[in-house]
Design a protein around this motif. Structure first.
Motif, PDB file in Angstrom:
ATOM      1  N   GLY A  28      49.529  65.384 -20.451  1.00  0.00           N
ATOM      2  CA  GLY A  28      50.350  65.060 -21.621  1.00  0.00           C
ATOM      3  C   GLY A  28      49.545  64.302 -22.665  1.00  0.00           C
ATOM      4  O   GLY A  28      48.330  64.404 -22.741  1.00  0.00           O
ATOM      5  N   VAL A  29      50.236  63.509 -23.464  1.00  0.00           N
ATOM      6  CA  VAL A  29      49.585  62.726 -24.522  1.00  0.00           C
ATOM      7  C   VAL A  29      48.963  61.486 -23.880  1.00  0.00           C
ATOM      8  O   VAL A  29      49.666  60.666 -23.294  1.00  0.00           O
ATOM      9  CB  VAL A  29      50.585  62.333 -25.631  1.00  0.00           C
ATOM     10  N   THR A  30      47.652  61.403 -23.962  1.00  0.00           N
ATOM     11  CA  THR A  30      46.925  60.297 -23.334  1.00  0.00           C
ATOM     12  C   THR A  30      46.140  59.455 -24.340  1.00  0.00           C
ATOM     13  O   THR A  30      45.623  58.403 -23.986  1.00  0.00           O
ATOM     14  CB  THR A  30      45.931  60.834 -22.292  1.00  0.00           C
ATOM     15  N   HIS A  31      46.021  59.949 -25.568  1.00  0.00           N
ATOM     16  CA  HIS A  31      45.248  59.267 -26.598  1.00  0.00           C
ATOM     17  C   HIS A  31      46.043  59.288 -27.903  1.00  0.00           C
ATOM     18  O   HIS A  31      46.975  60.082 -28.057  1.00  0.00           O
ATOM     19  CB  HIS A  31      43.909  59.974 -26.851  1.00  0.00           C
ATOM     20  N   GLY A  32      45.622  58.436 -28.824  1.00  0.00           N
ATOM     21  CA  GLY A  32      46.165  58.468 -30.182  1.00  0.00           C
ATOM     22  C   GLY A  32      45.059  58.849 -31.157  1.00  0.00           C
ATOM     23  O   GLY A  32      43.877  58.928 -30.785  1.00  0.00           O
ATOM     24  N   TRP A  33      45.437  59.072 -32.401  1.00  0.00           N
ATOM     25  CA  TRP A  33      44.438  59.443 -33.411  1.00  0.00           C
ATOM     26  C   TRP A  33      43.481  58.290 -33.687  1.00  0.00           C
ATOM     27  O   TRP A  33      42.357  58.510 -34.116  1.00  0.00           O
ATOM     28  CB  TRP A  33      45.122  59.965 -34.670  1.00  0.00           C
ATOM     29  N   GLU A  34      43.896  57.069 -33.382  1.00  0.00           N
ATOM     30  CA  GLU A  34      42.982  55.931 -33.508  1.00  0.00           C
ATOM     31  C   GLU A  34      41.843  56.066 -32.501  1.00  0.00           C
ATOM     32  O   GLU A  34      40.706  55.683 -32.783  1.00  0.00           O
ATOM     33  CB  GLU A  34      43.712  54.602 -33.296  1.00  0.00           C
ATOM     34  N   VAL A  86      40.619  58.930 -31.522  1.00  0.00           N
ATOM     35  CA  VAL A  86      39.740  59.951 -32.100  1.00  0.00           C
ATOM     36  C   VAL A  86      38.830  59.306 -33.145  1.00  0.00           C
ATOM     37  O   VAL A  86      37.624  59.565 -33.174  1.00  0.00           O
ATOM     38  CB  VAL A  86      40.559  61.117 -32.712  1.00  0.00           C
ATOM     39  N   GLN A  87      39.399  58.451 -33.979  1.00  0.00           N
ATOM     40  CA  GLN A  87      38.594  57.757 -34.989  1.00  0.00           C
ATOM     41  C   GLN A  87      37.486  56.936 -34.337  1.00  0.00           C
ATOM     42  O   GLN A  87      36.325  56.970 -34.769  1.00  0.00           O
ATOM     43  CB  GLN A  87      39.476  56.834 -35.834  1.00  0.00           C
ATOM     44  N   ALA A  88      37.831  56.200 -33.292  1.00  0.00           N
ATOM     45  CA  ALA A  88      36.840  55.373 -32.595  1.00  0.00           C
ATOM     46  C   ALA A  88      35.735  56.240 -31.997  1.00  0.00           C
ATOM     47  O   ALA A  88      34.546  55.889 -32.088  1.00  0.00           O
ATOM     48  CB  ALA A  88      37.517  54.540 -31.510  1.00  0.00           C
ATOM     49  N   GLU A  89      36.111  57.361 -31.412  1.00  0.00           N
ATOM     50  CA  GLU A  89      35.107  58.241 -30.813  1.00  0.00           C
ATOM     51  C   GLU A  89      34.211  58.863 -31.879  1.00  0.00           C
ATOM     52  O   GLU A  89      33.007  59.037 -31.665  1.00  0.00           O
ATOM     53  CB  GLU A  89      35.772  59.321 -29.957  1.00  0.00           C
ATOM     54  N   LEU A  90      34.785  59.202 -33.034  1.00  0.00           N
ATOM     55  CA  LEU A  90      33.958  59.717 -34.133  1.00  0.00           C
ATOM     56  C   LEU A  90      32.951  58.667 -34.591  1.00  0.00           C
ATOM     57  O   LEU A  90      31.795  58.996 -34.884  1.00  0.00           O
ATOM     58  CB  LEU A  90      34.836  60.169 -35.303  1.00  0.00           C
ATOM     59  N   CYS A  91      33.369  57.418 -34.635  1.00  0.00           N
ATOM     60  CA  CYS A  91      32.436  56.341 -34.988  1.00  0.00           C
ATOM     61  C   CYS A  91      31.317  56.246 -33.966  1.00  0.00           C
ATOM     62  O   CYS A  91      30.148  56.038 -34.326  1.00  0.00           O
ATOM     63  CB  CYS A  91      33.174  55.007 -35.104  1.00  0.00           C
ATOM     64  N   ASP A  92      31.655  56.423 -32.689  1.00  0.00           N
ATOM     65  CA  ASP A  92      30.629  56.405 -31.646  1.00  0.00           C
ATOM     66  C   ASP A  92      29.617  57.531 -31.845  1.00  0.00           C
ATOM     67  O   ASP A  92      28.417  57.353 -31.620  1.00  0.00           O
ATOM     68  CB  ASP A  92      31.257  56.510 -30.258  1.00  0.00           C
ATOM     69  N   VAL A  93      30.094  58.701 -32.291  1.00  0.00           N
ATOM     70  CA  VAL A  93      29.197  59.820 -32.579  1.00  0.00           C
ATOM     71  C   VAL A  93      28.244  59.445 -33.715  1.00  0.00           C
ATOM     72  O   VAL A  93      27.033  59.666 -33.630  1.00  0.00           O
ATOM     73  CB  VAL A  93      29.986  61.103 -32.941  1.00  0.00           C
TER      74      VAL A  93
END
Length: 109
Positions: free
Chosen positions: A57-63, A65-72
């Motif tokens: 199900g839903v395990t993450h929020g769009w925040e 995703v933002q944090a992971e993009l910053c890590d990239v």
């Protein structure tokens, strides 16, 4: 005293270099591979934010995703700085070329 993002990247590279027990060539390759790991985490967060895994199900929020993009982004800048001490100039020159090319196509259309 204001710190630039590039100062932070330099400190991170210095910290990583100091902690490494690997030969420089191996360390460089692993920092490049780190990007693959971080991009995978973006994918995992997107799947979790959209609930695309029916078992979880839903395990993450769009925040997330933002944090992971910053890590990239940070991992990419660390990898670039590992390849060249002039990473800032290399990045800014490349960004300017991408922007000019993209805007030229937009203005032609």
């Amino acid at each position: 005293m204001e710190t630039s993002s590039w100062d932070s990247i330099d400190r991170l590279v210095g910290w990583l270099d100091g902690a490494s027990t690997l030969p420089a060539g191996e360390e460089r390759l692993l920092r490049l591979l780190k990007l693959t790991e971080e991009v995978g985490e973006v994918g995992q967060a997107v799947i979790g934010a959209t609930g695309q895994n029916p078992r979880k199900g839903v395990t993450h929020g769009w925040e997330d995703v933002q944090a992971e993009l910053c890590d990239v982004v940070v991992s990419a800048l660390v990898a670039l700085r590992t390849l060249t001490p002039d990473a800032r100039t290399v990045f800014e020159d490349r960004l300017a070329r991408i922007e000019a090319r993209s805007l030229a196509v937009h203005q032609e259309g």
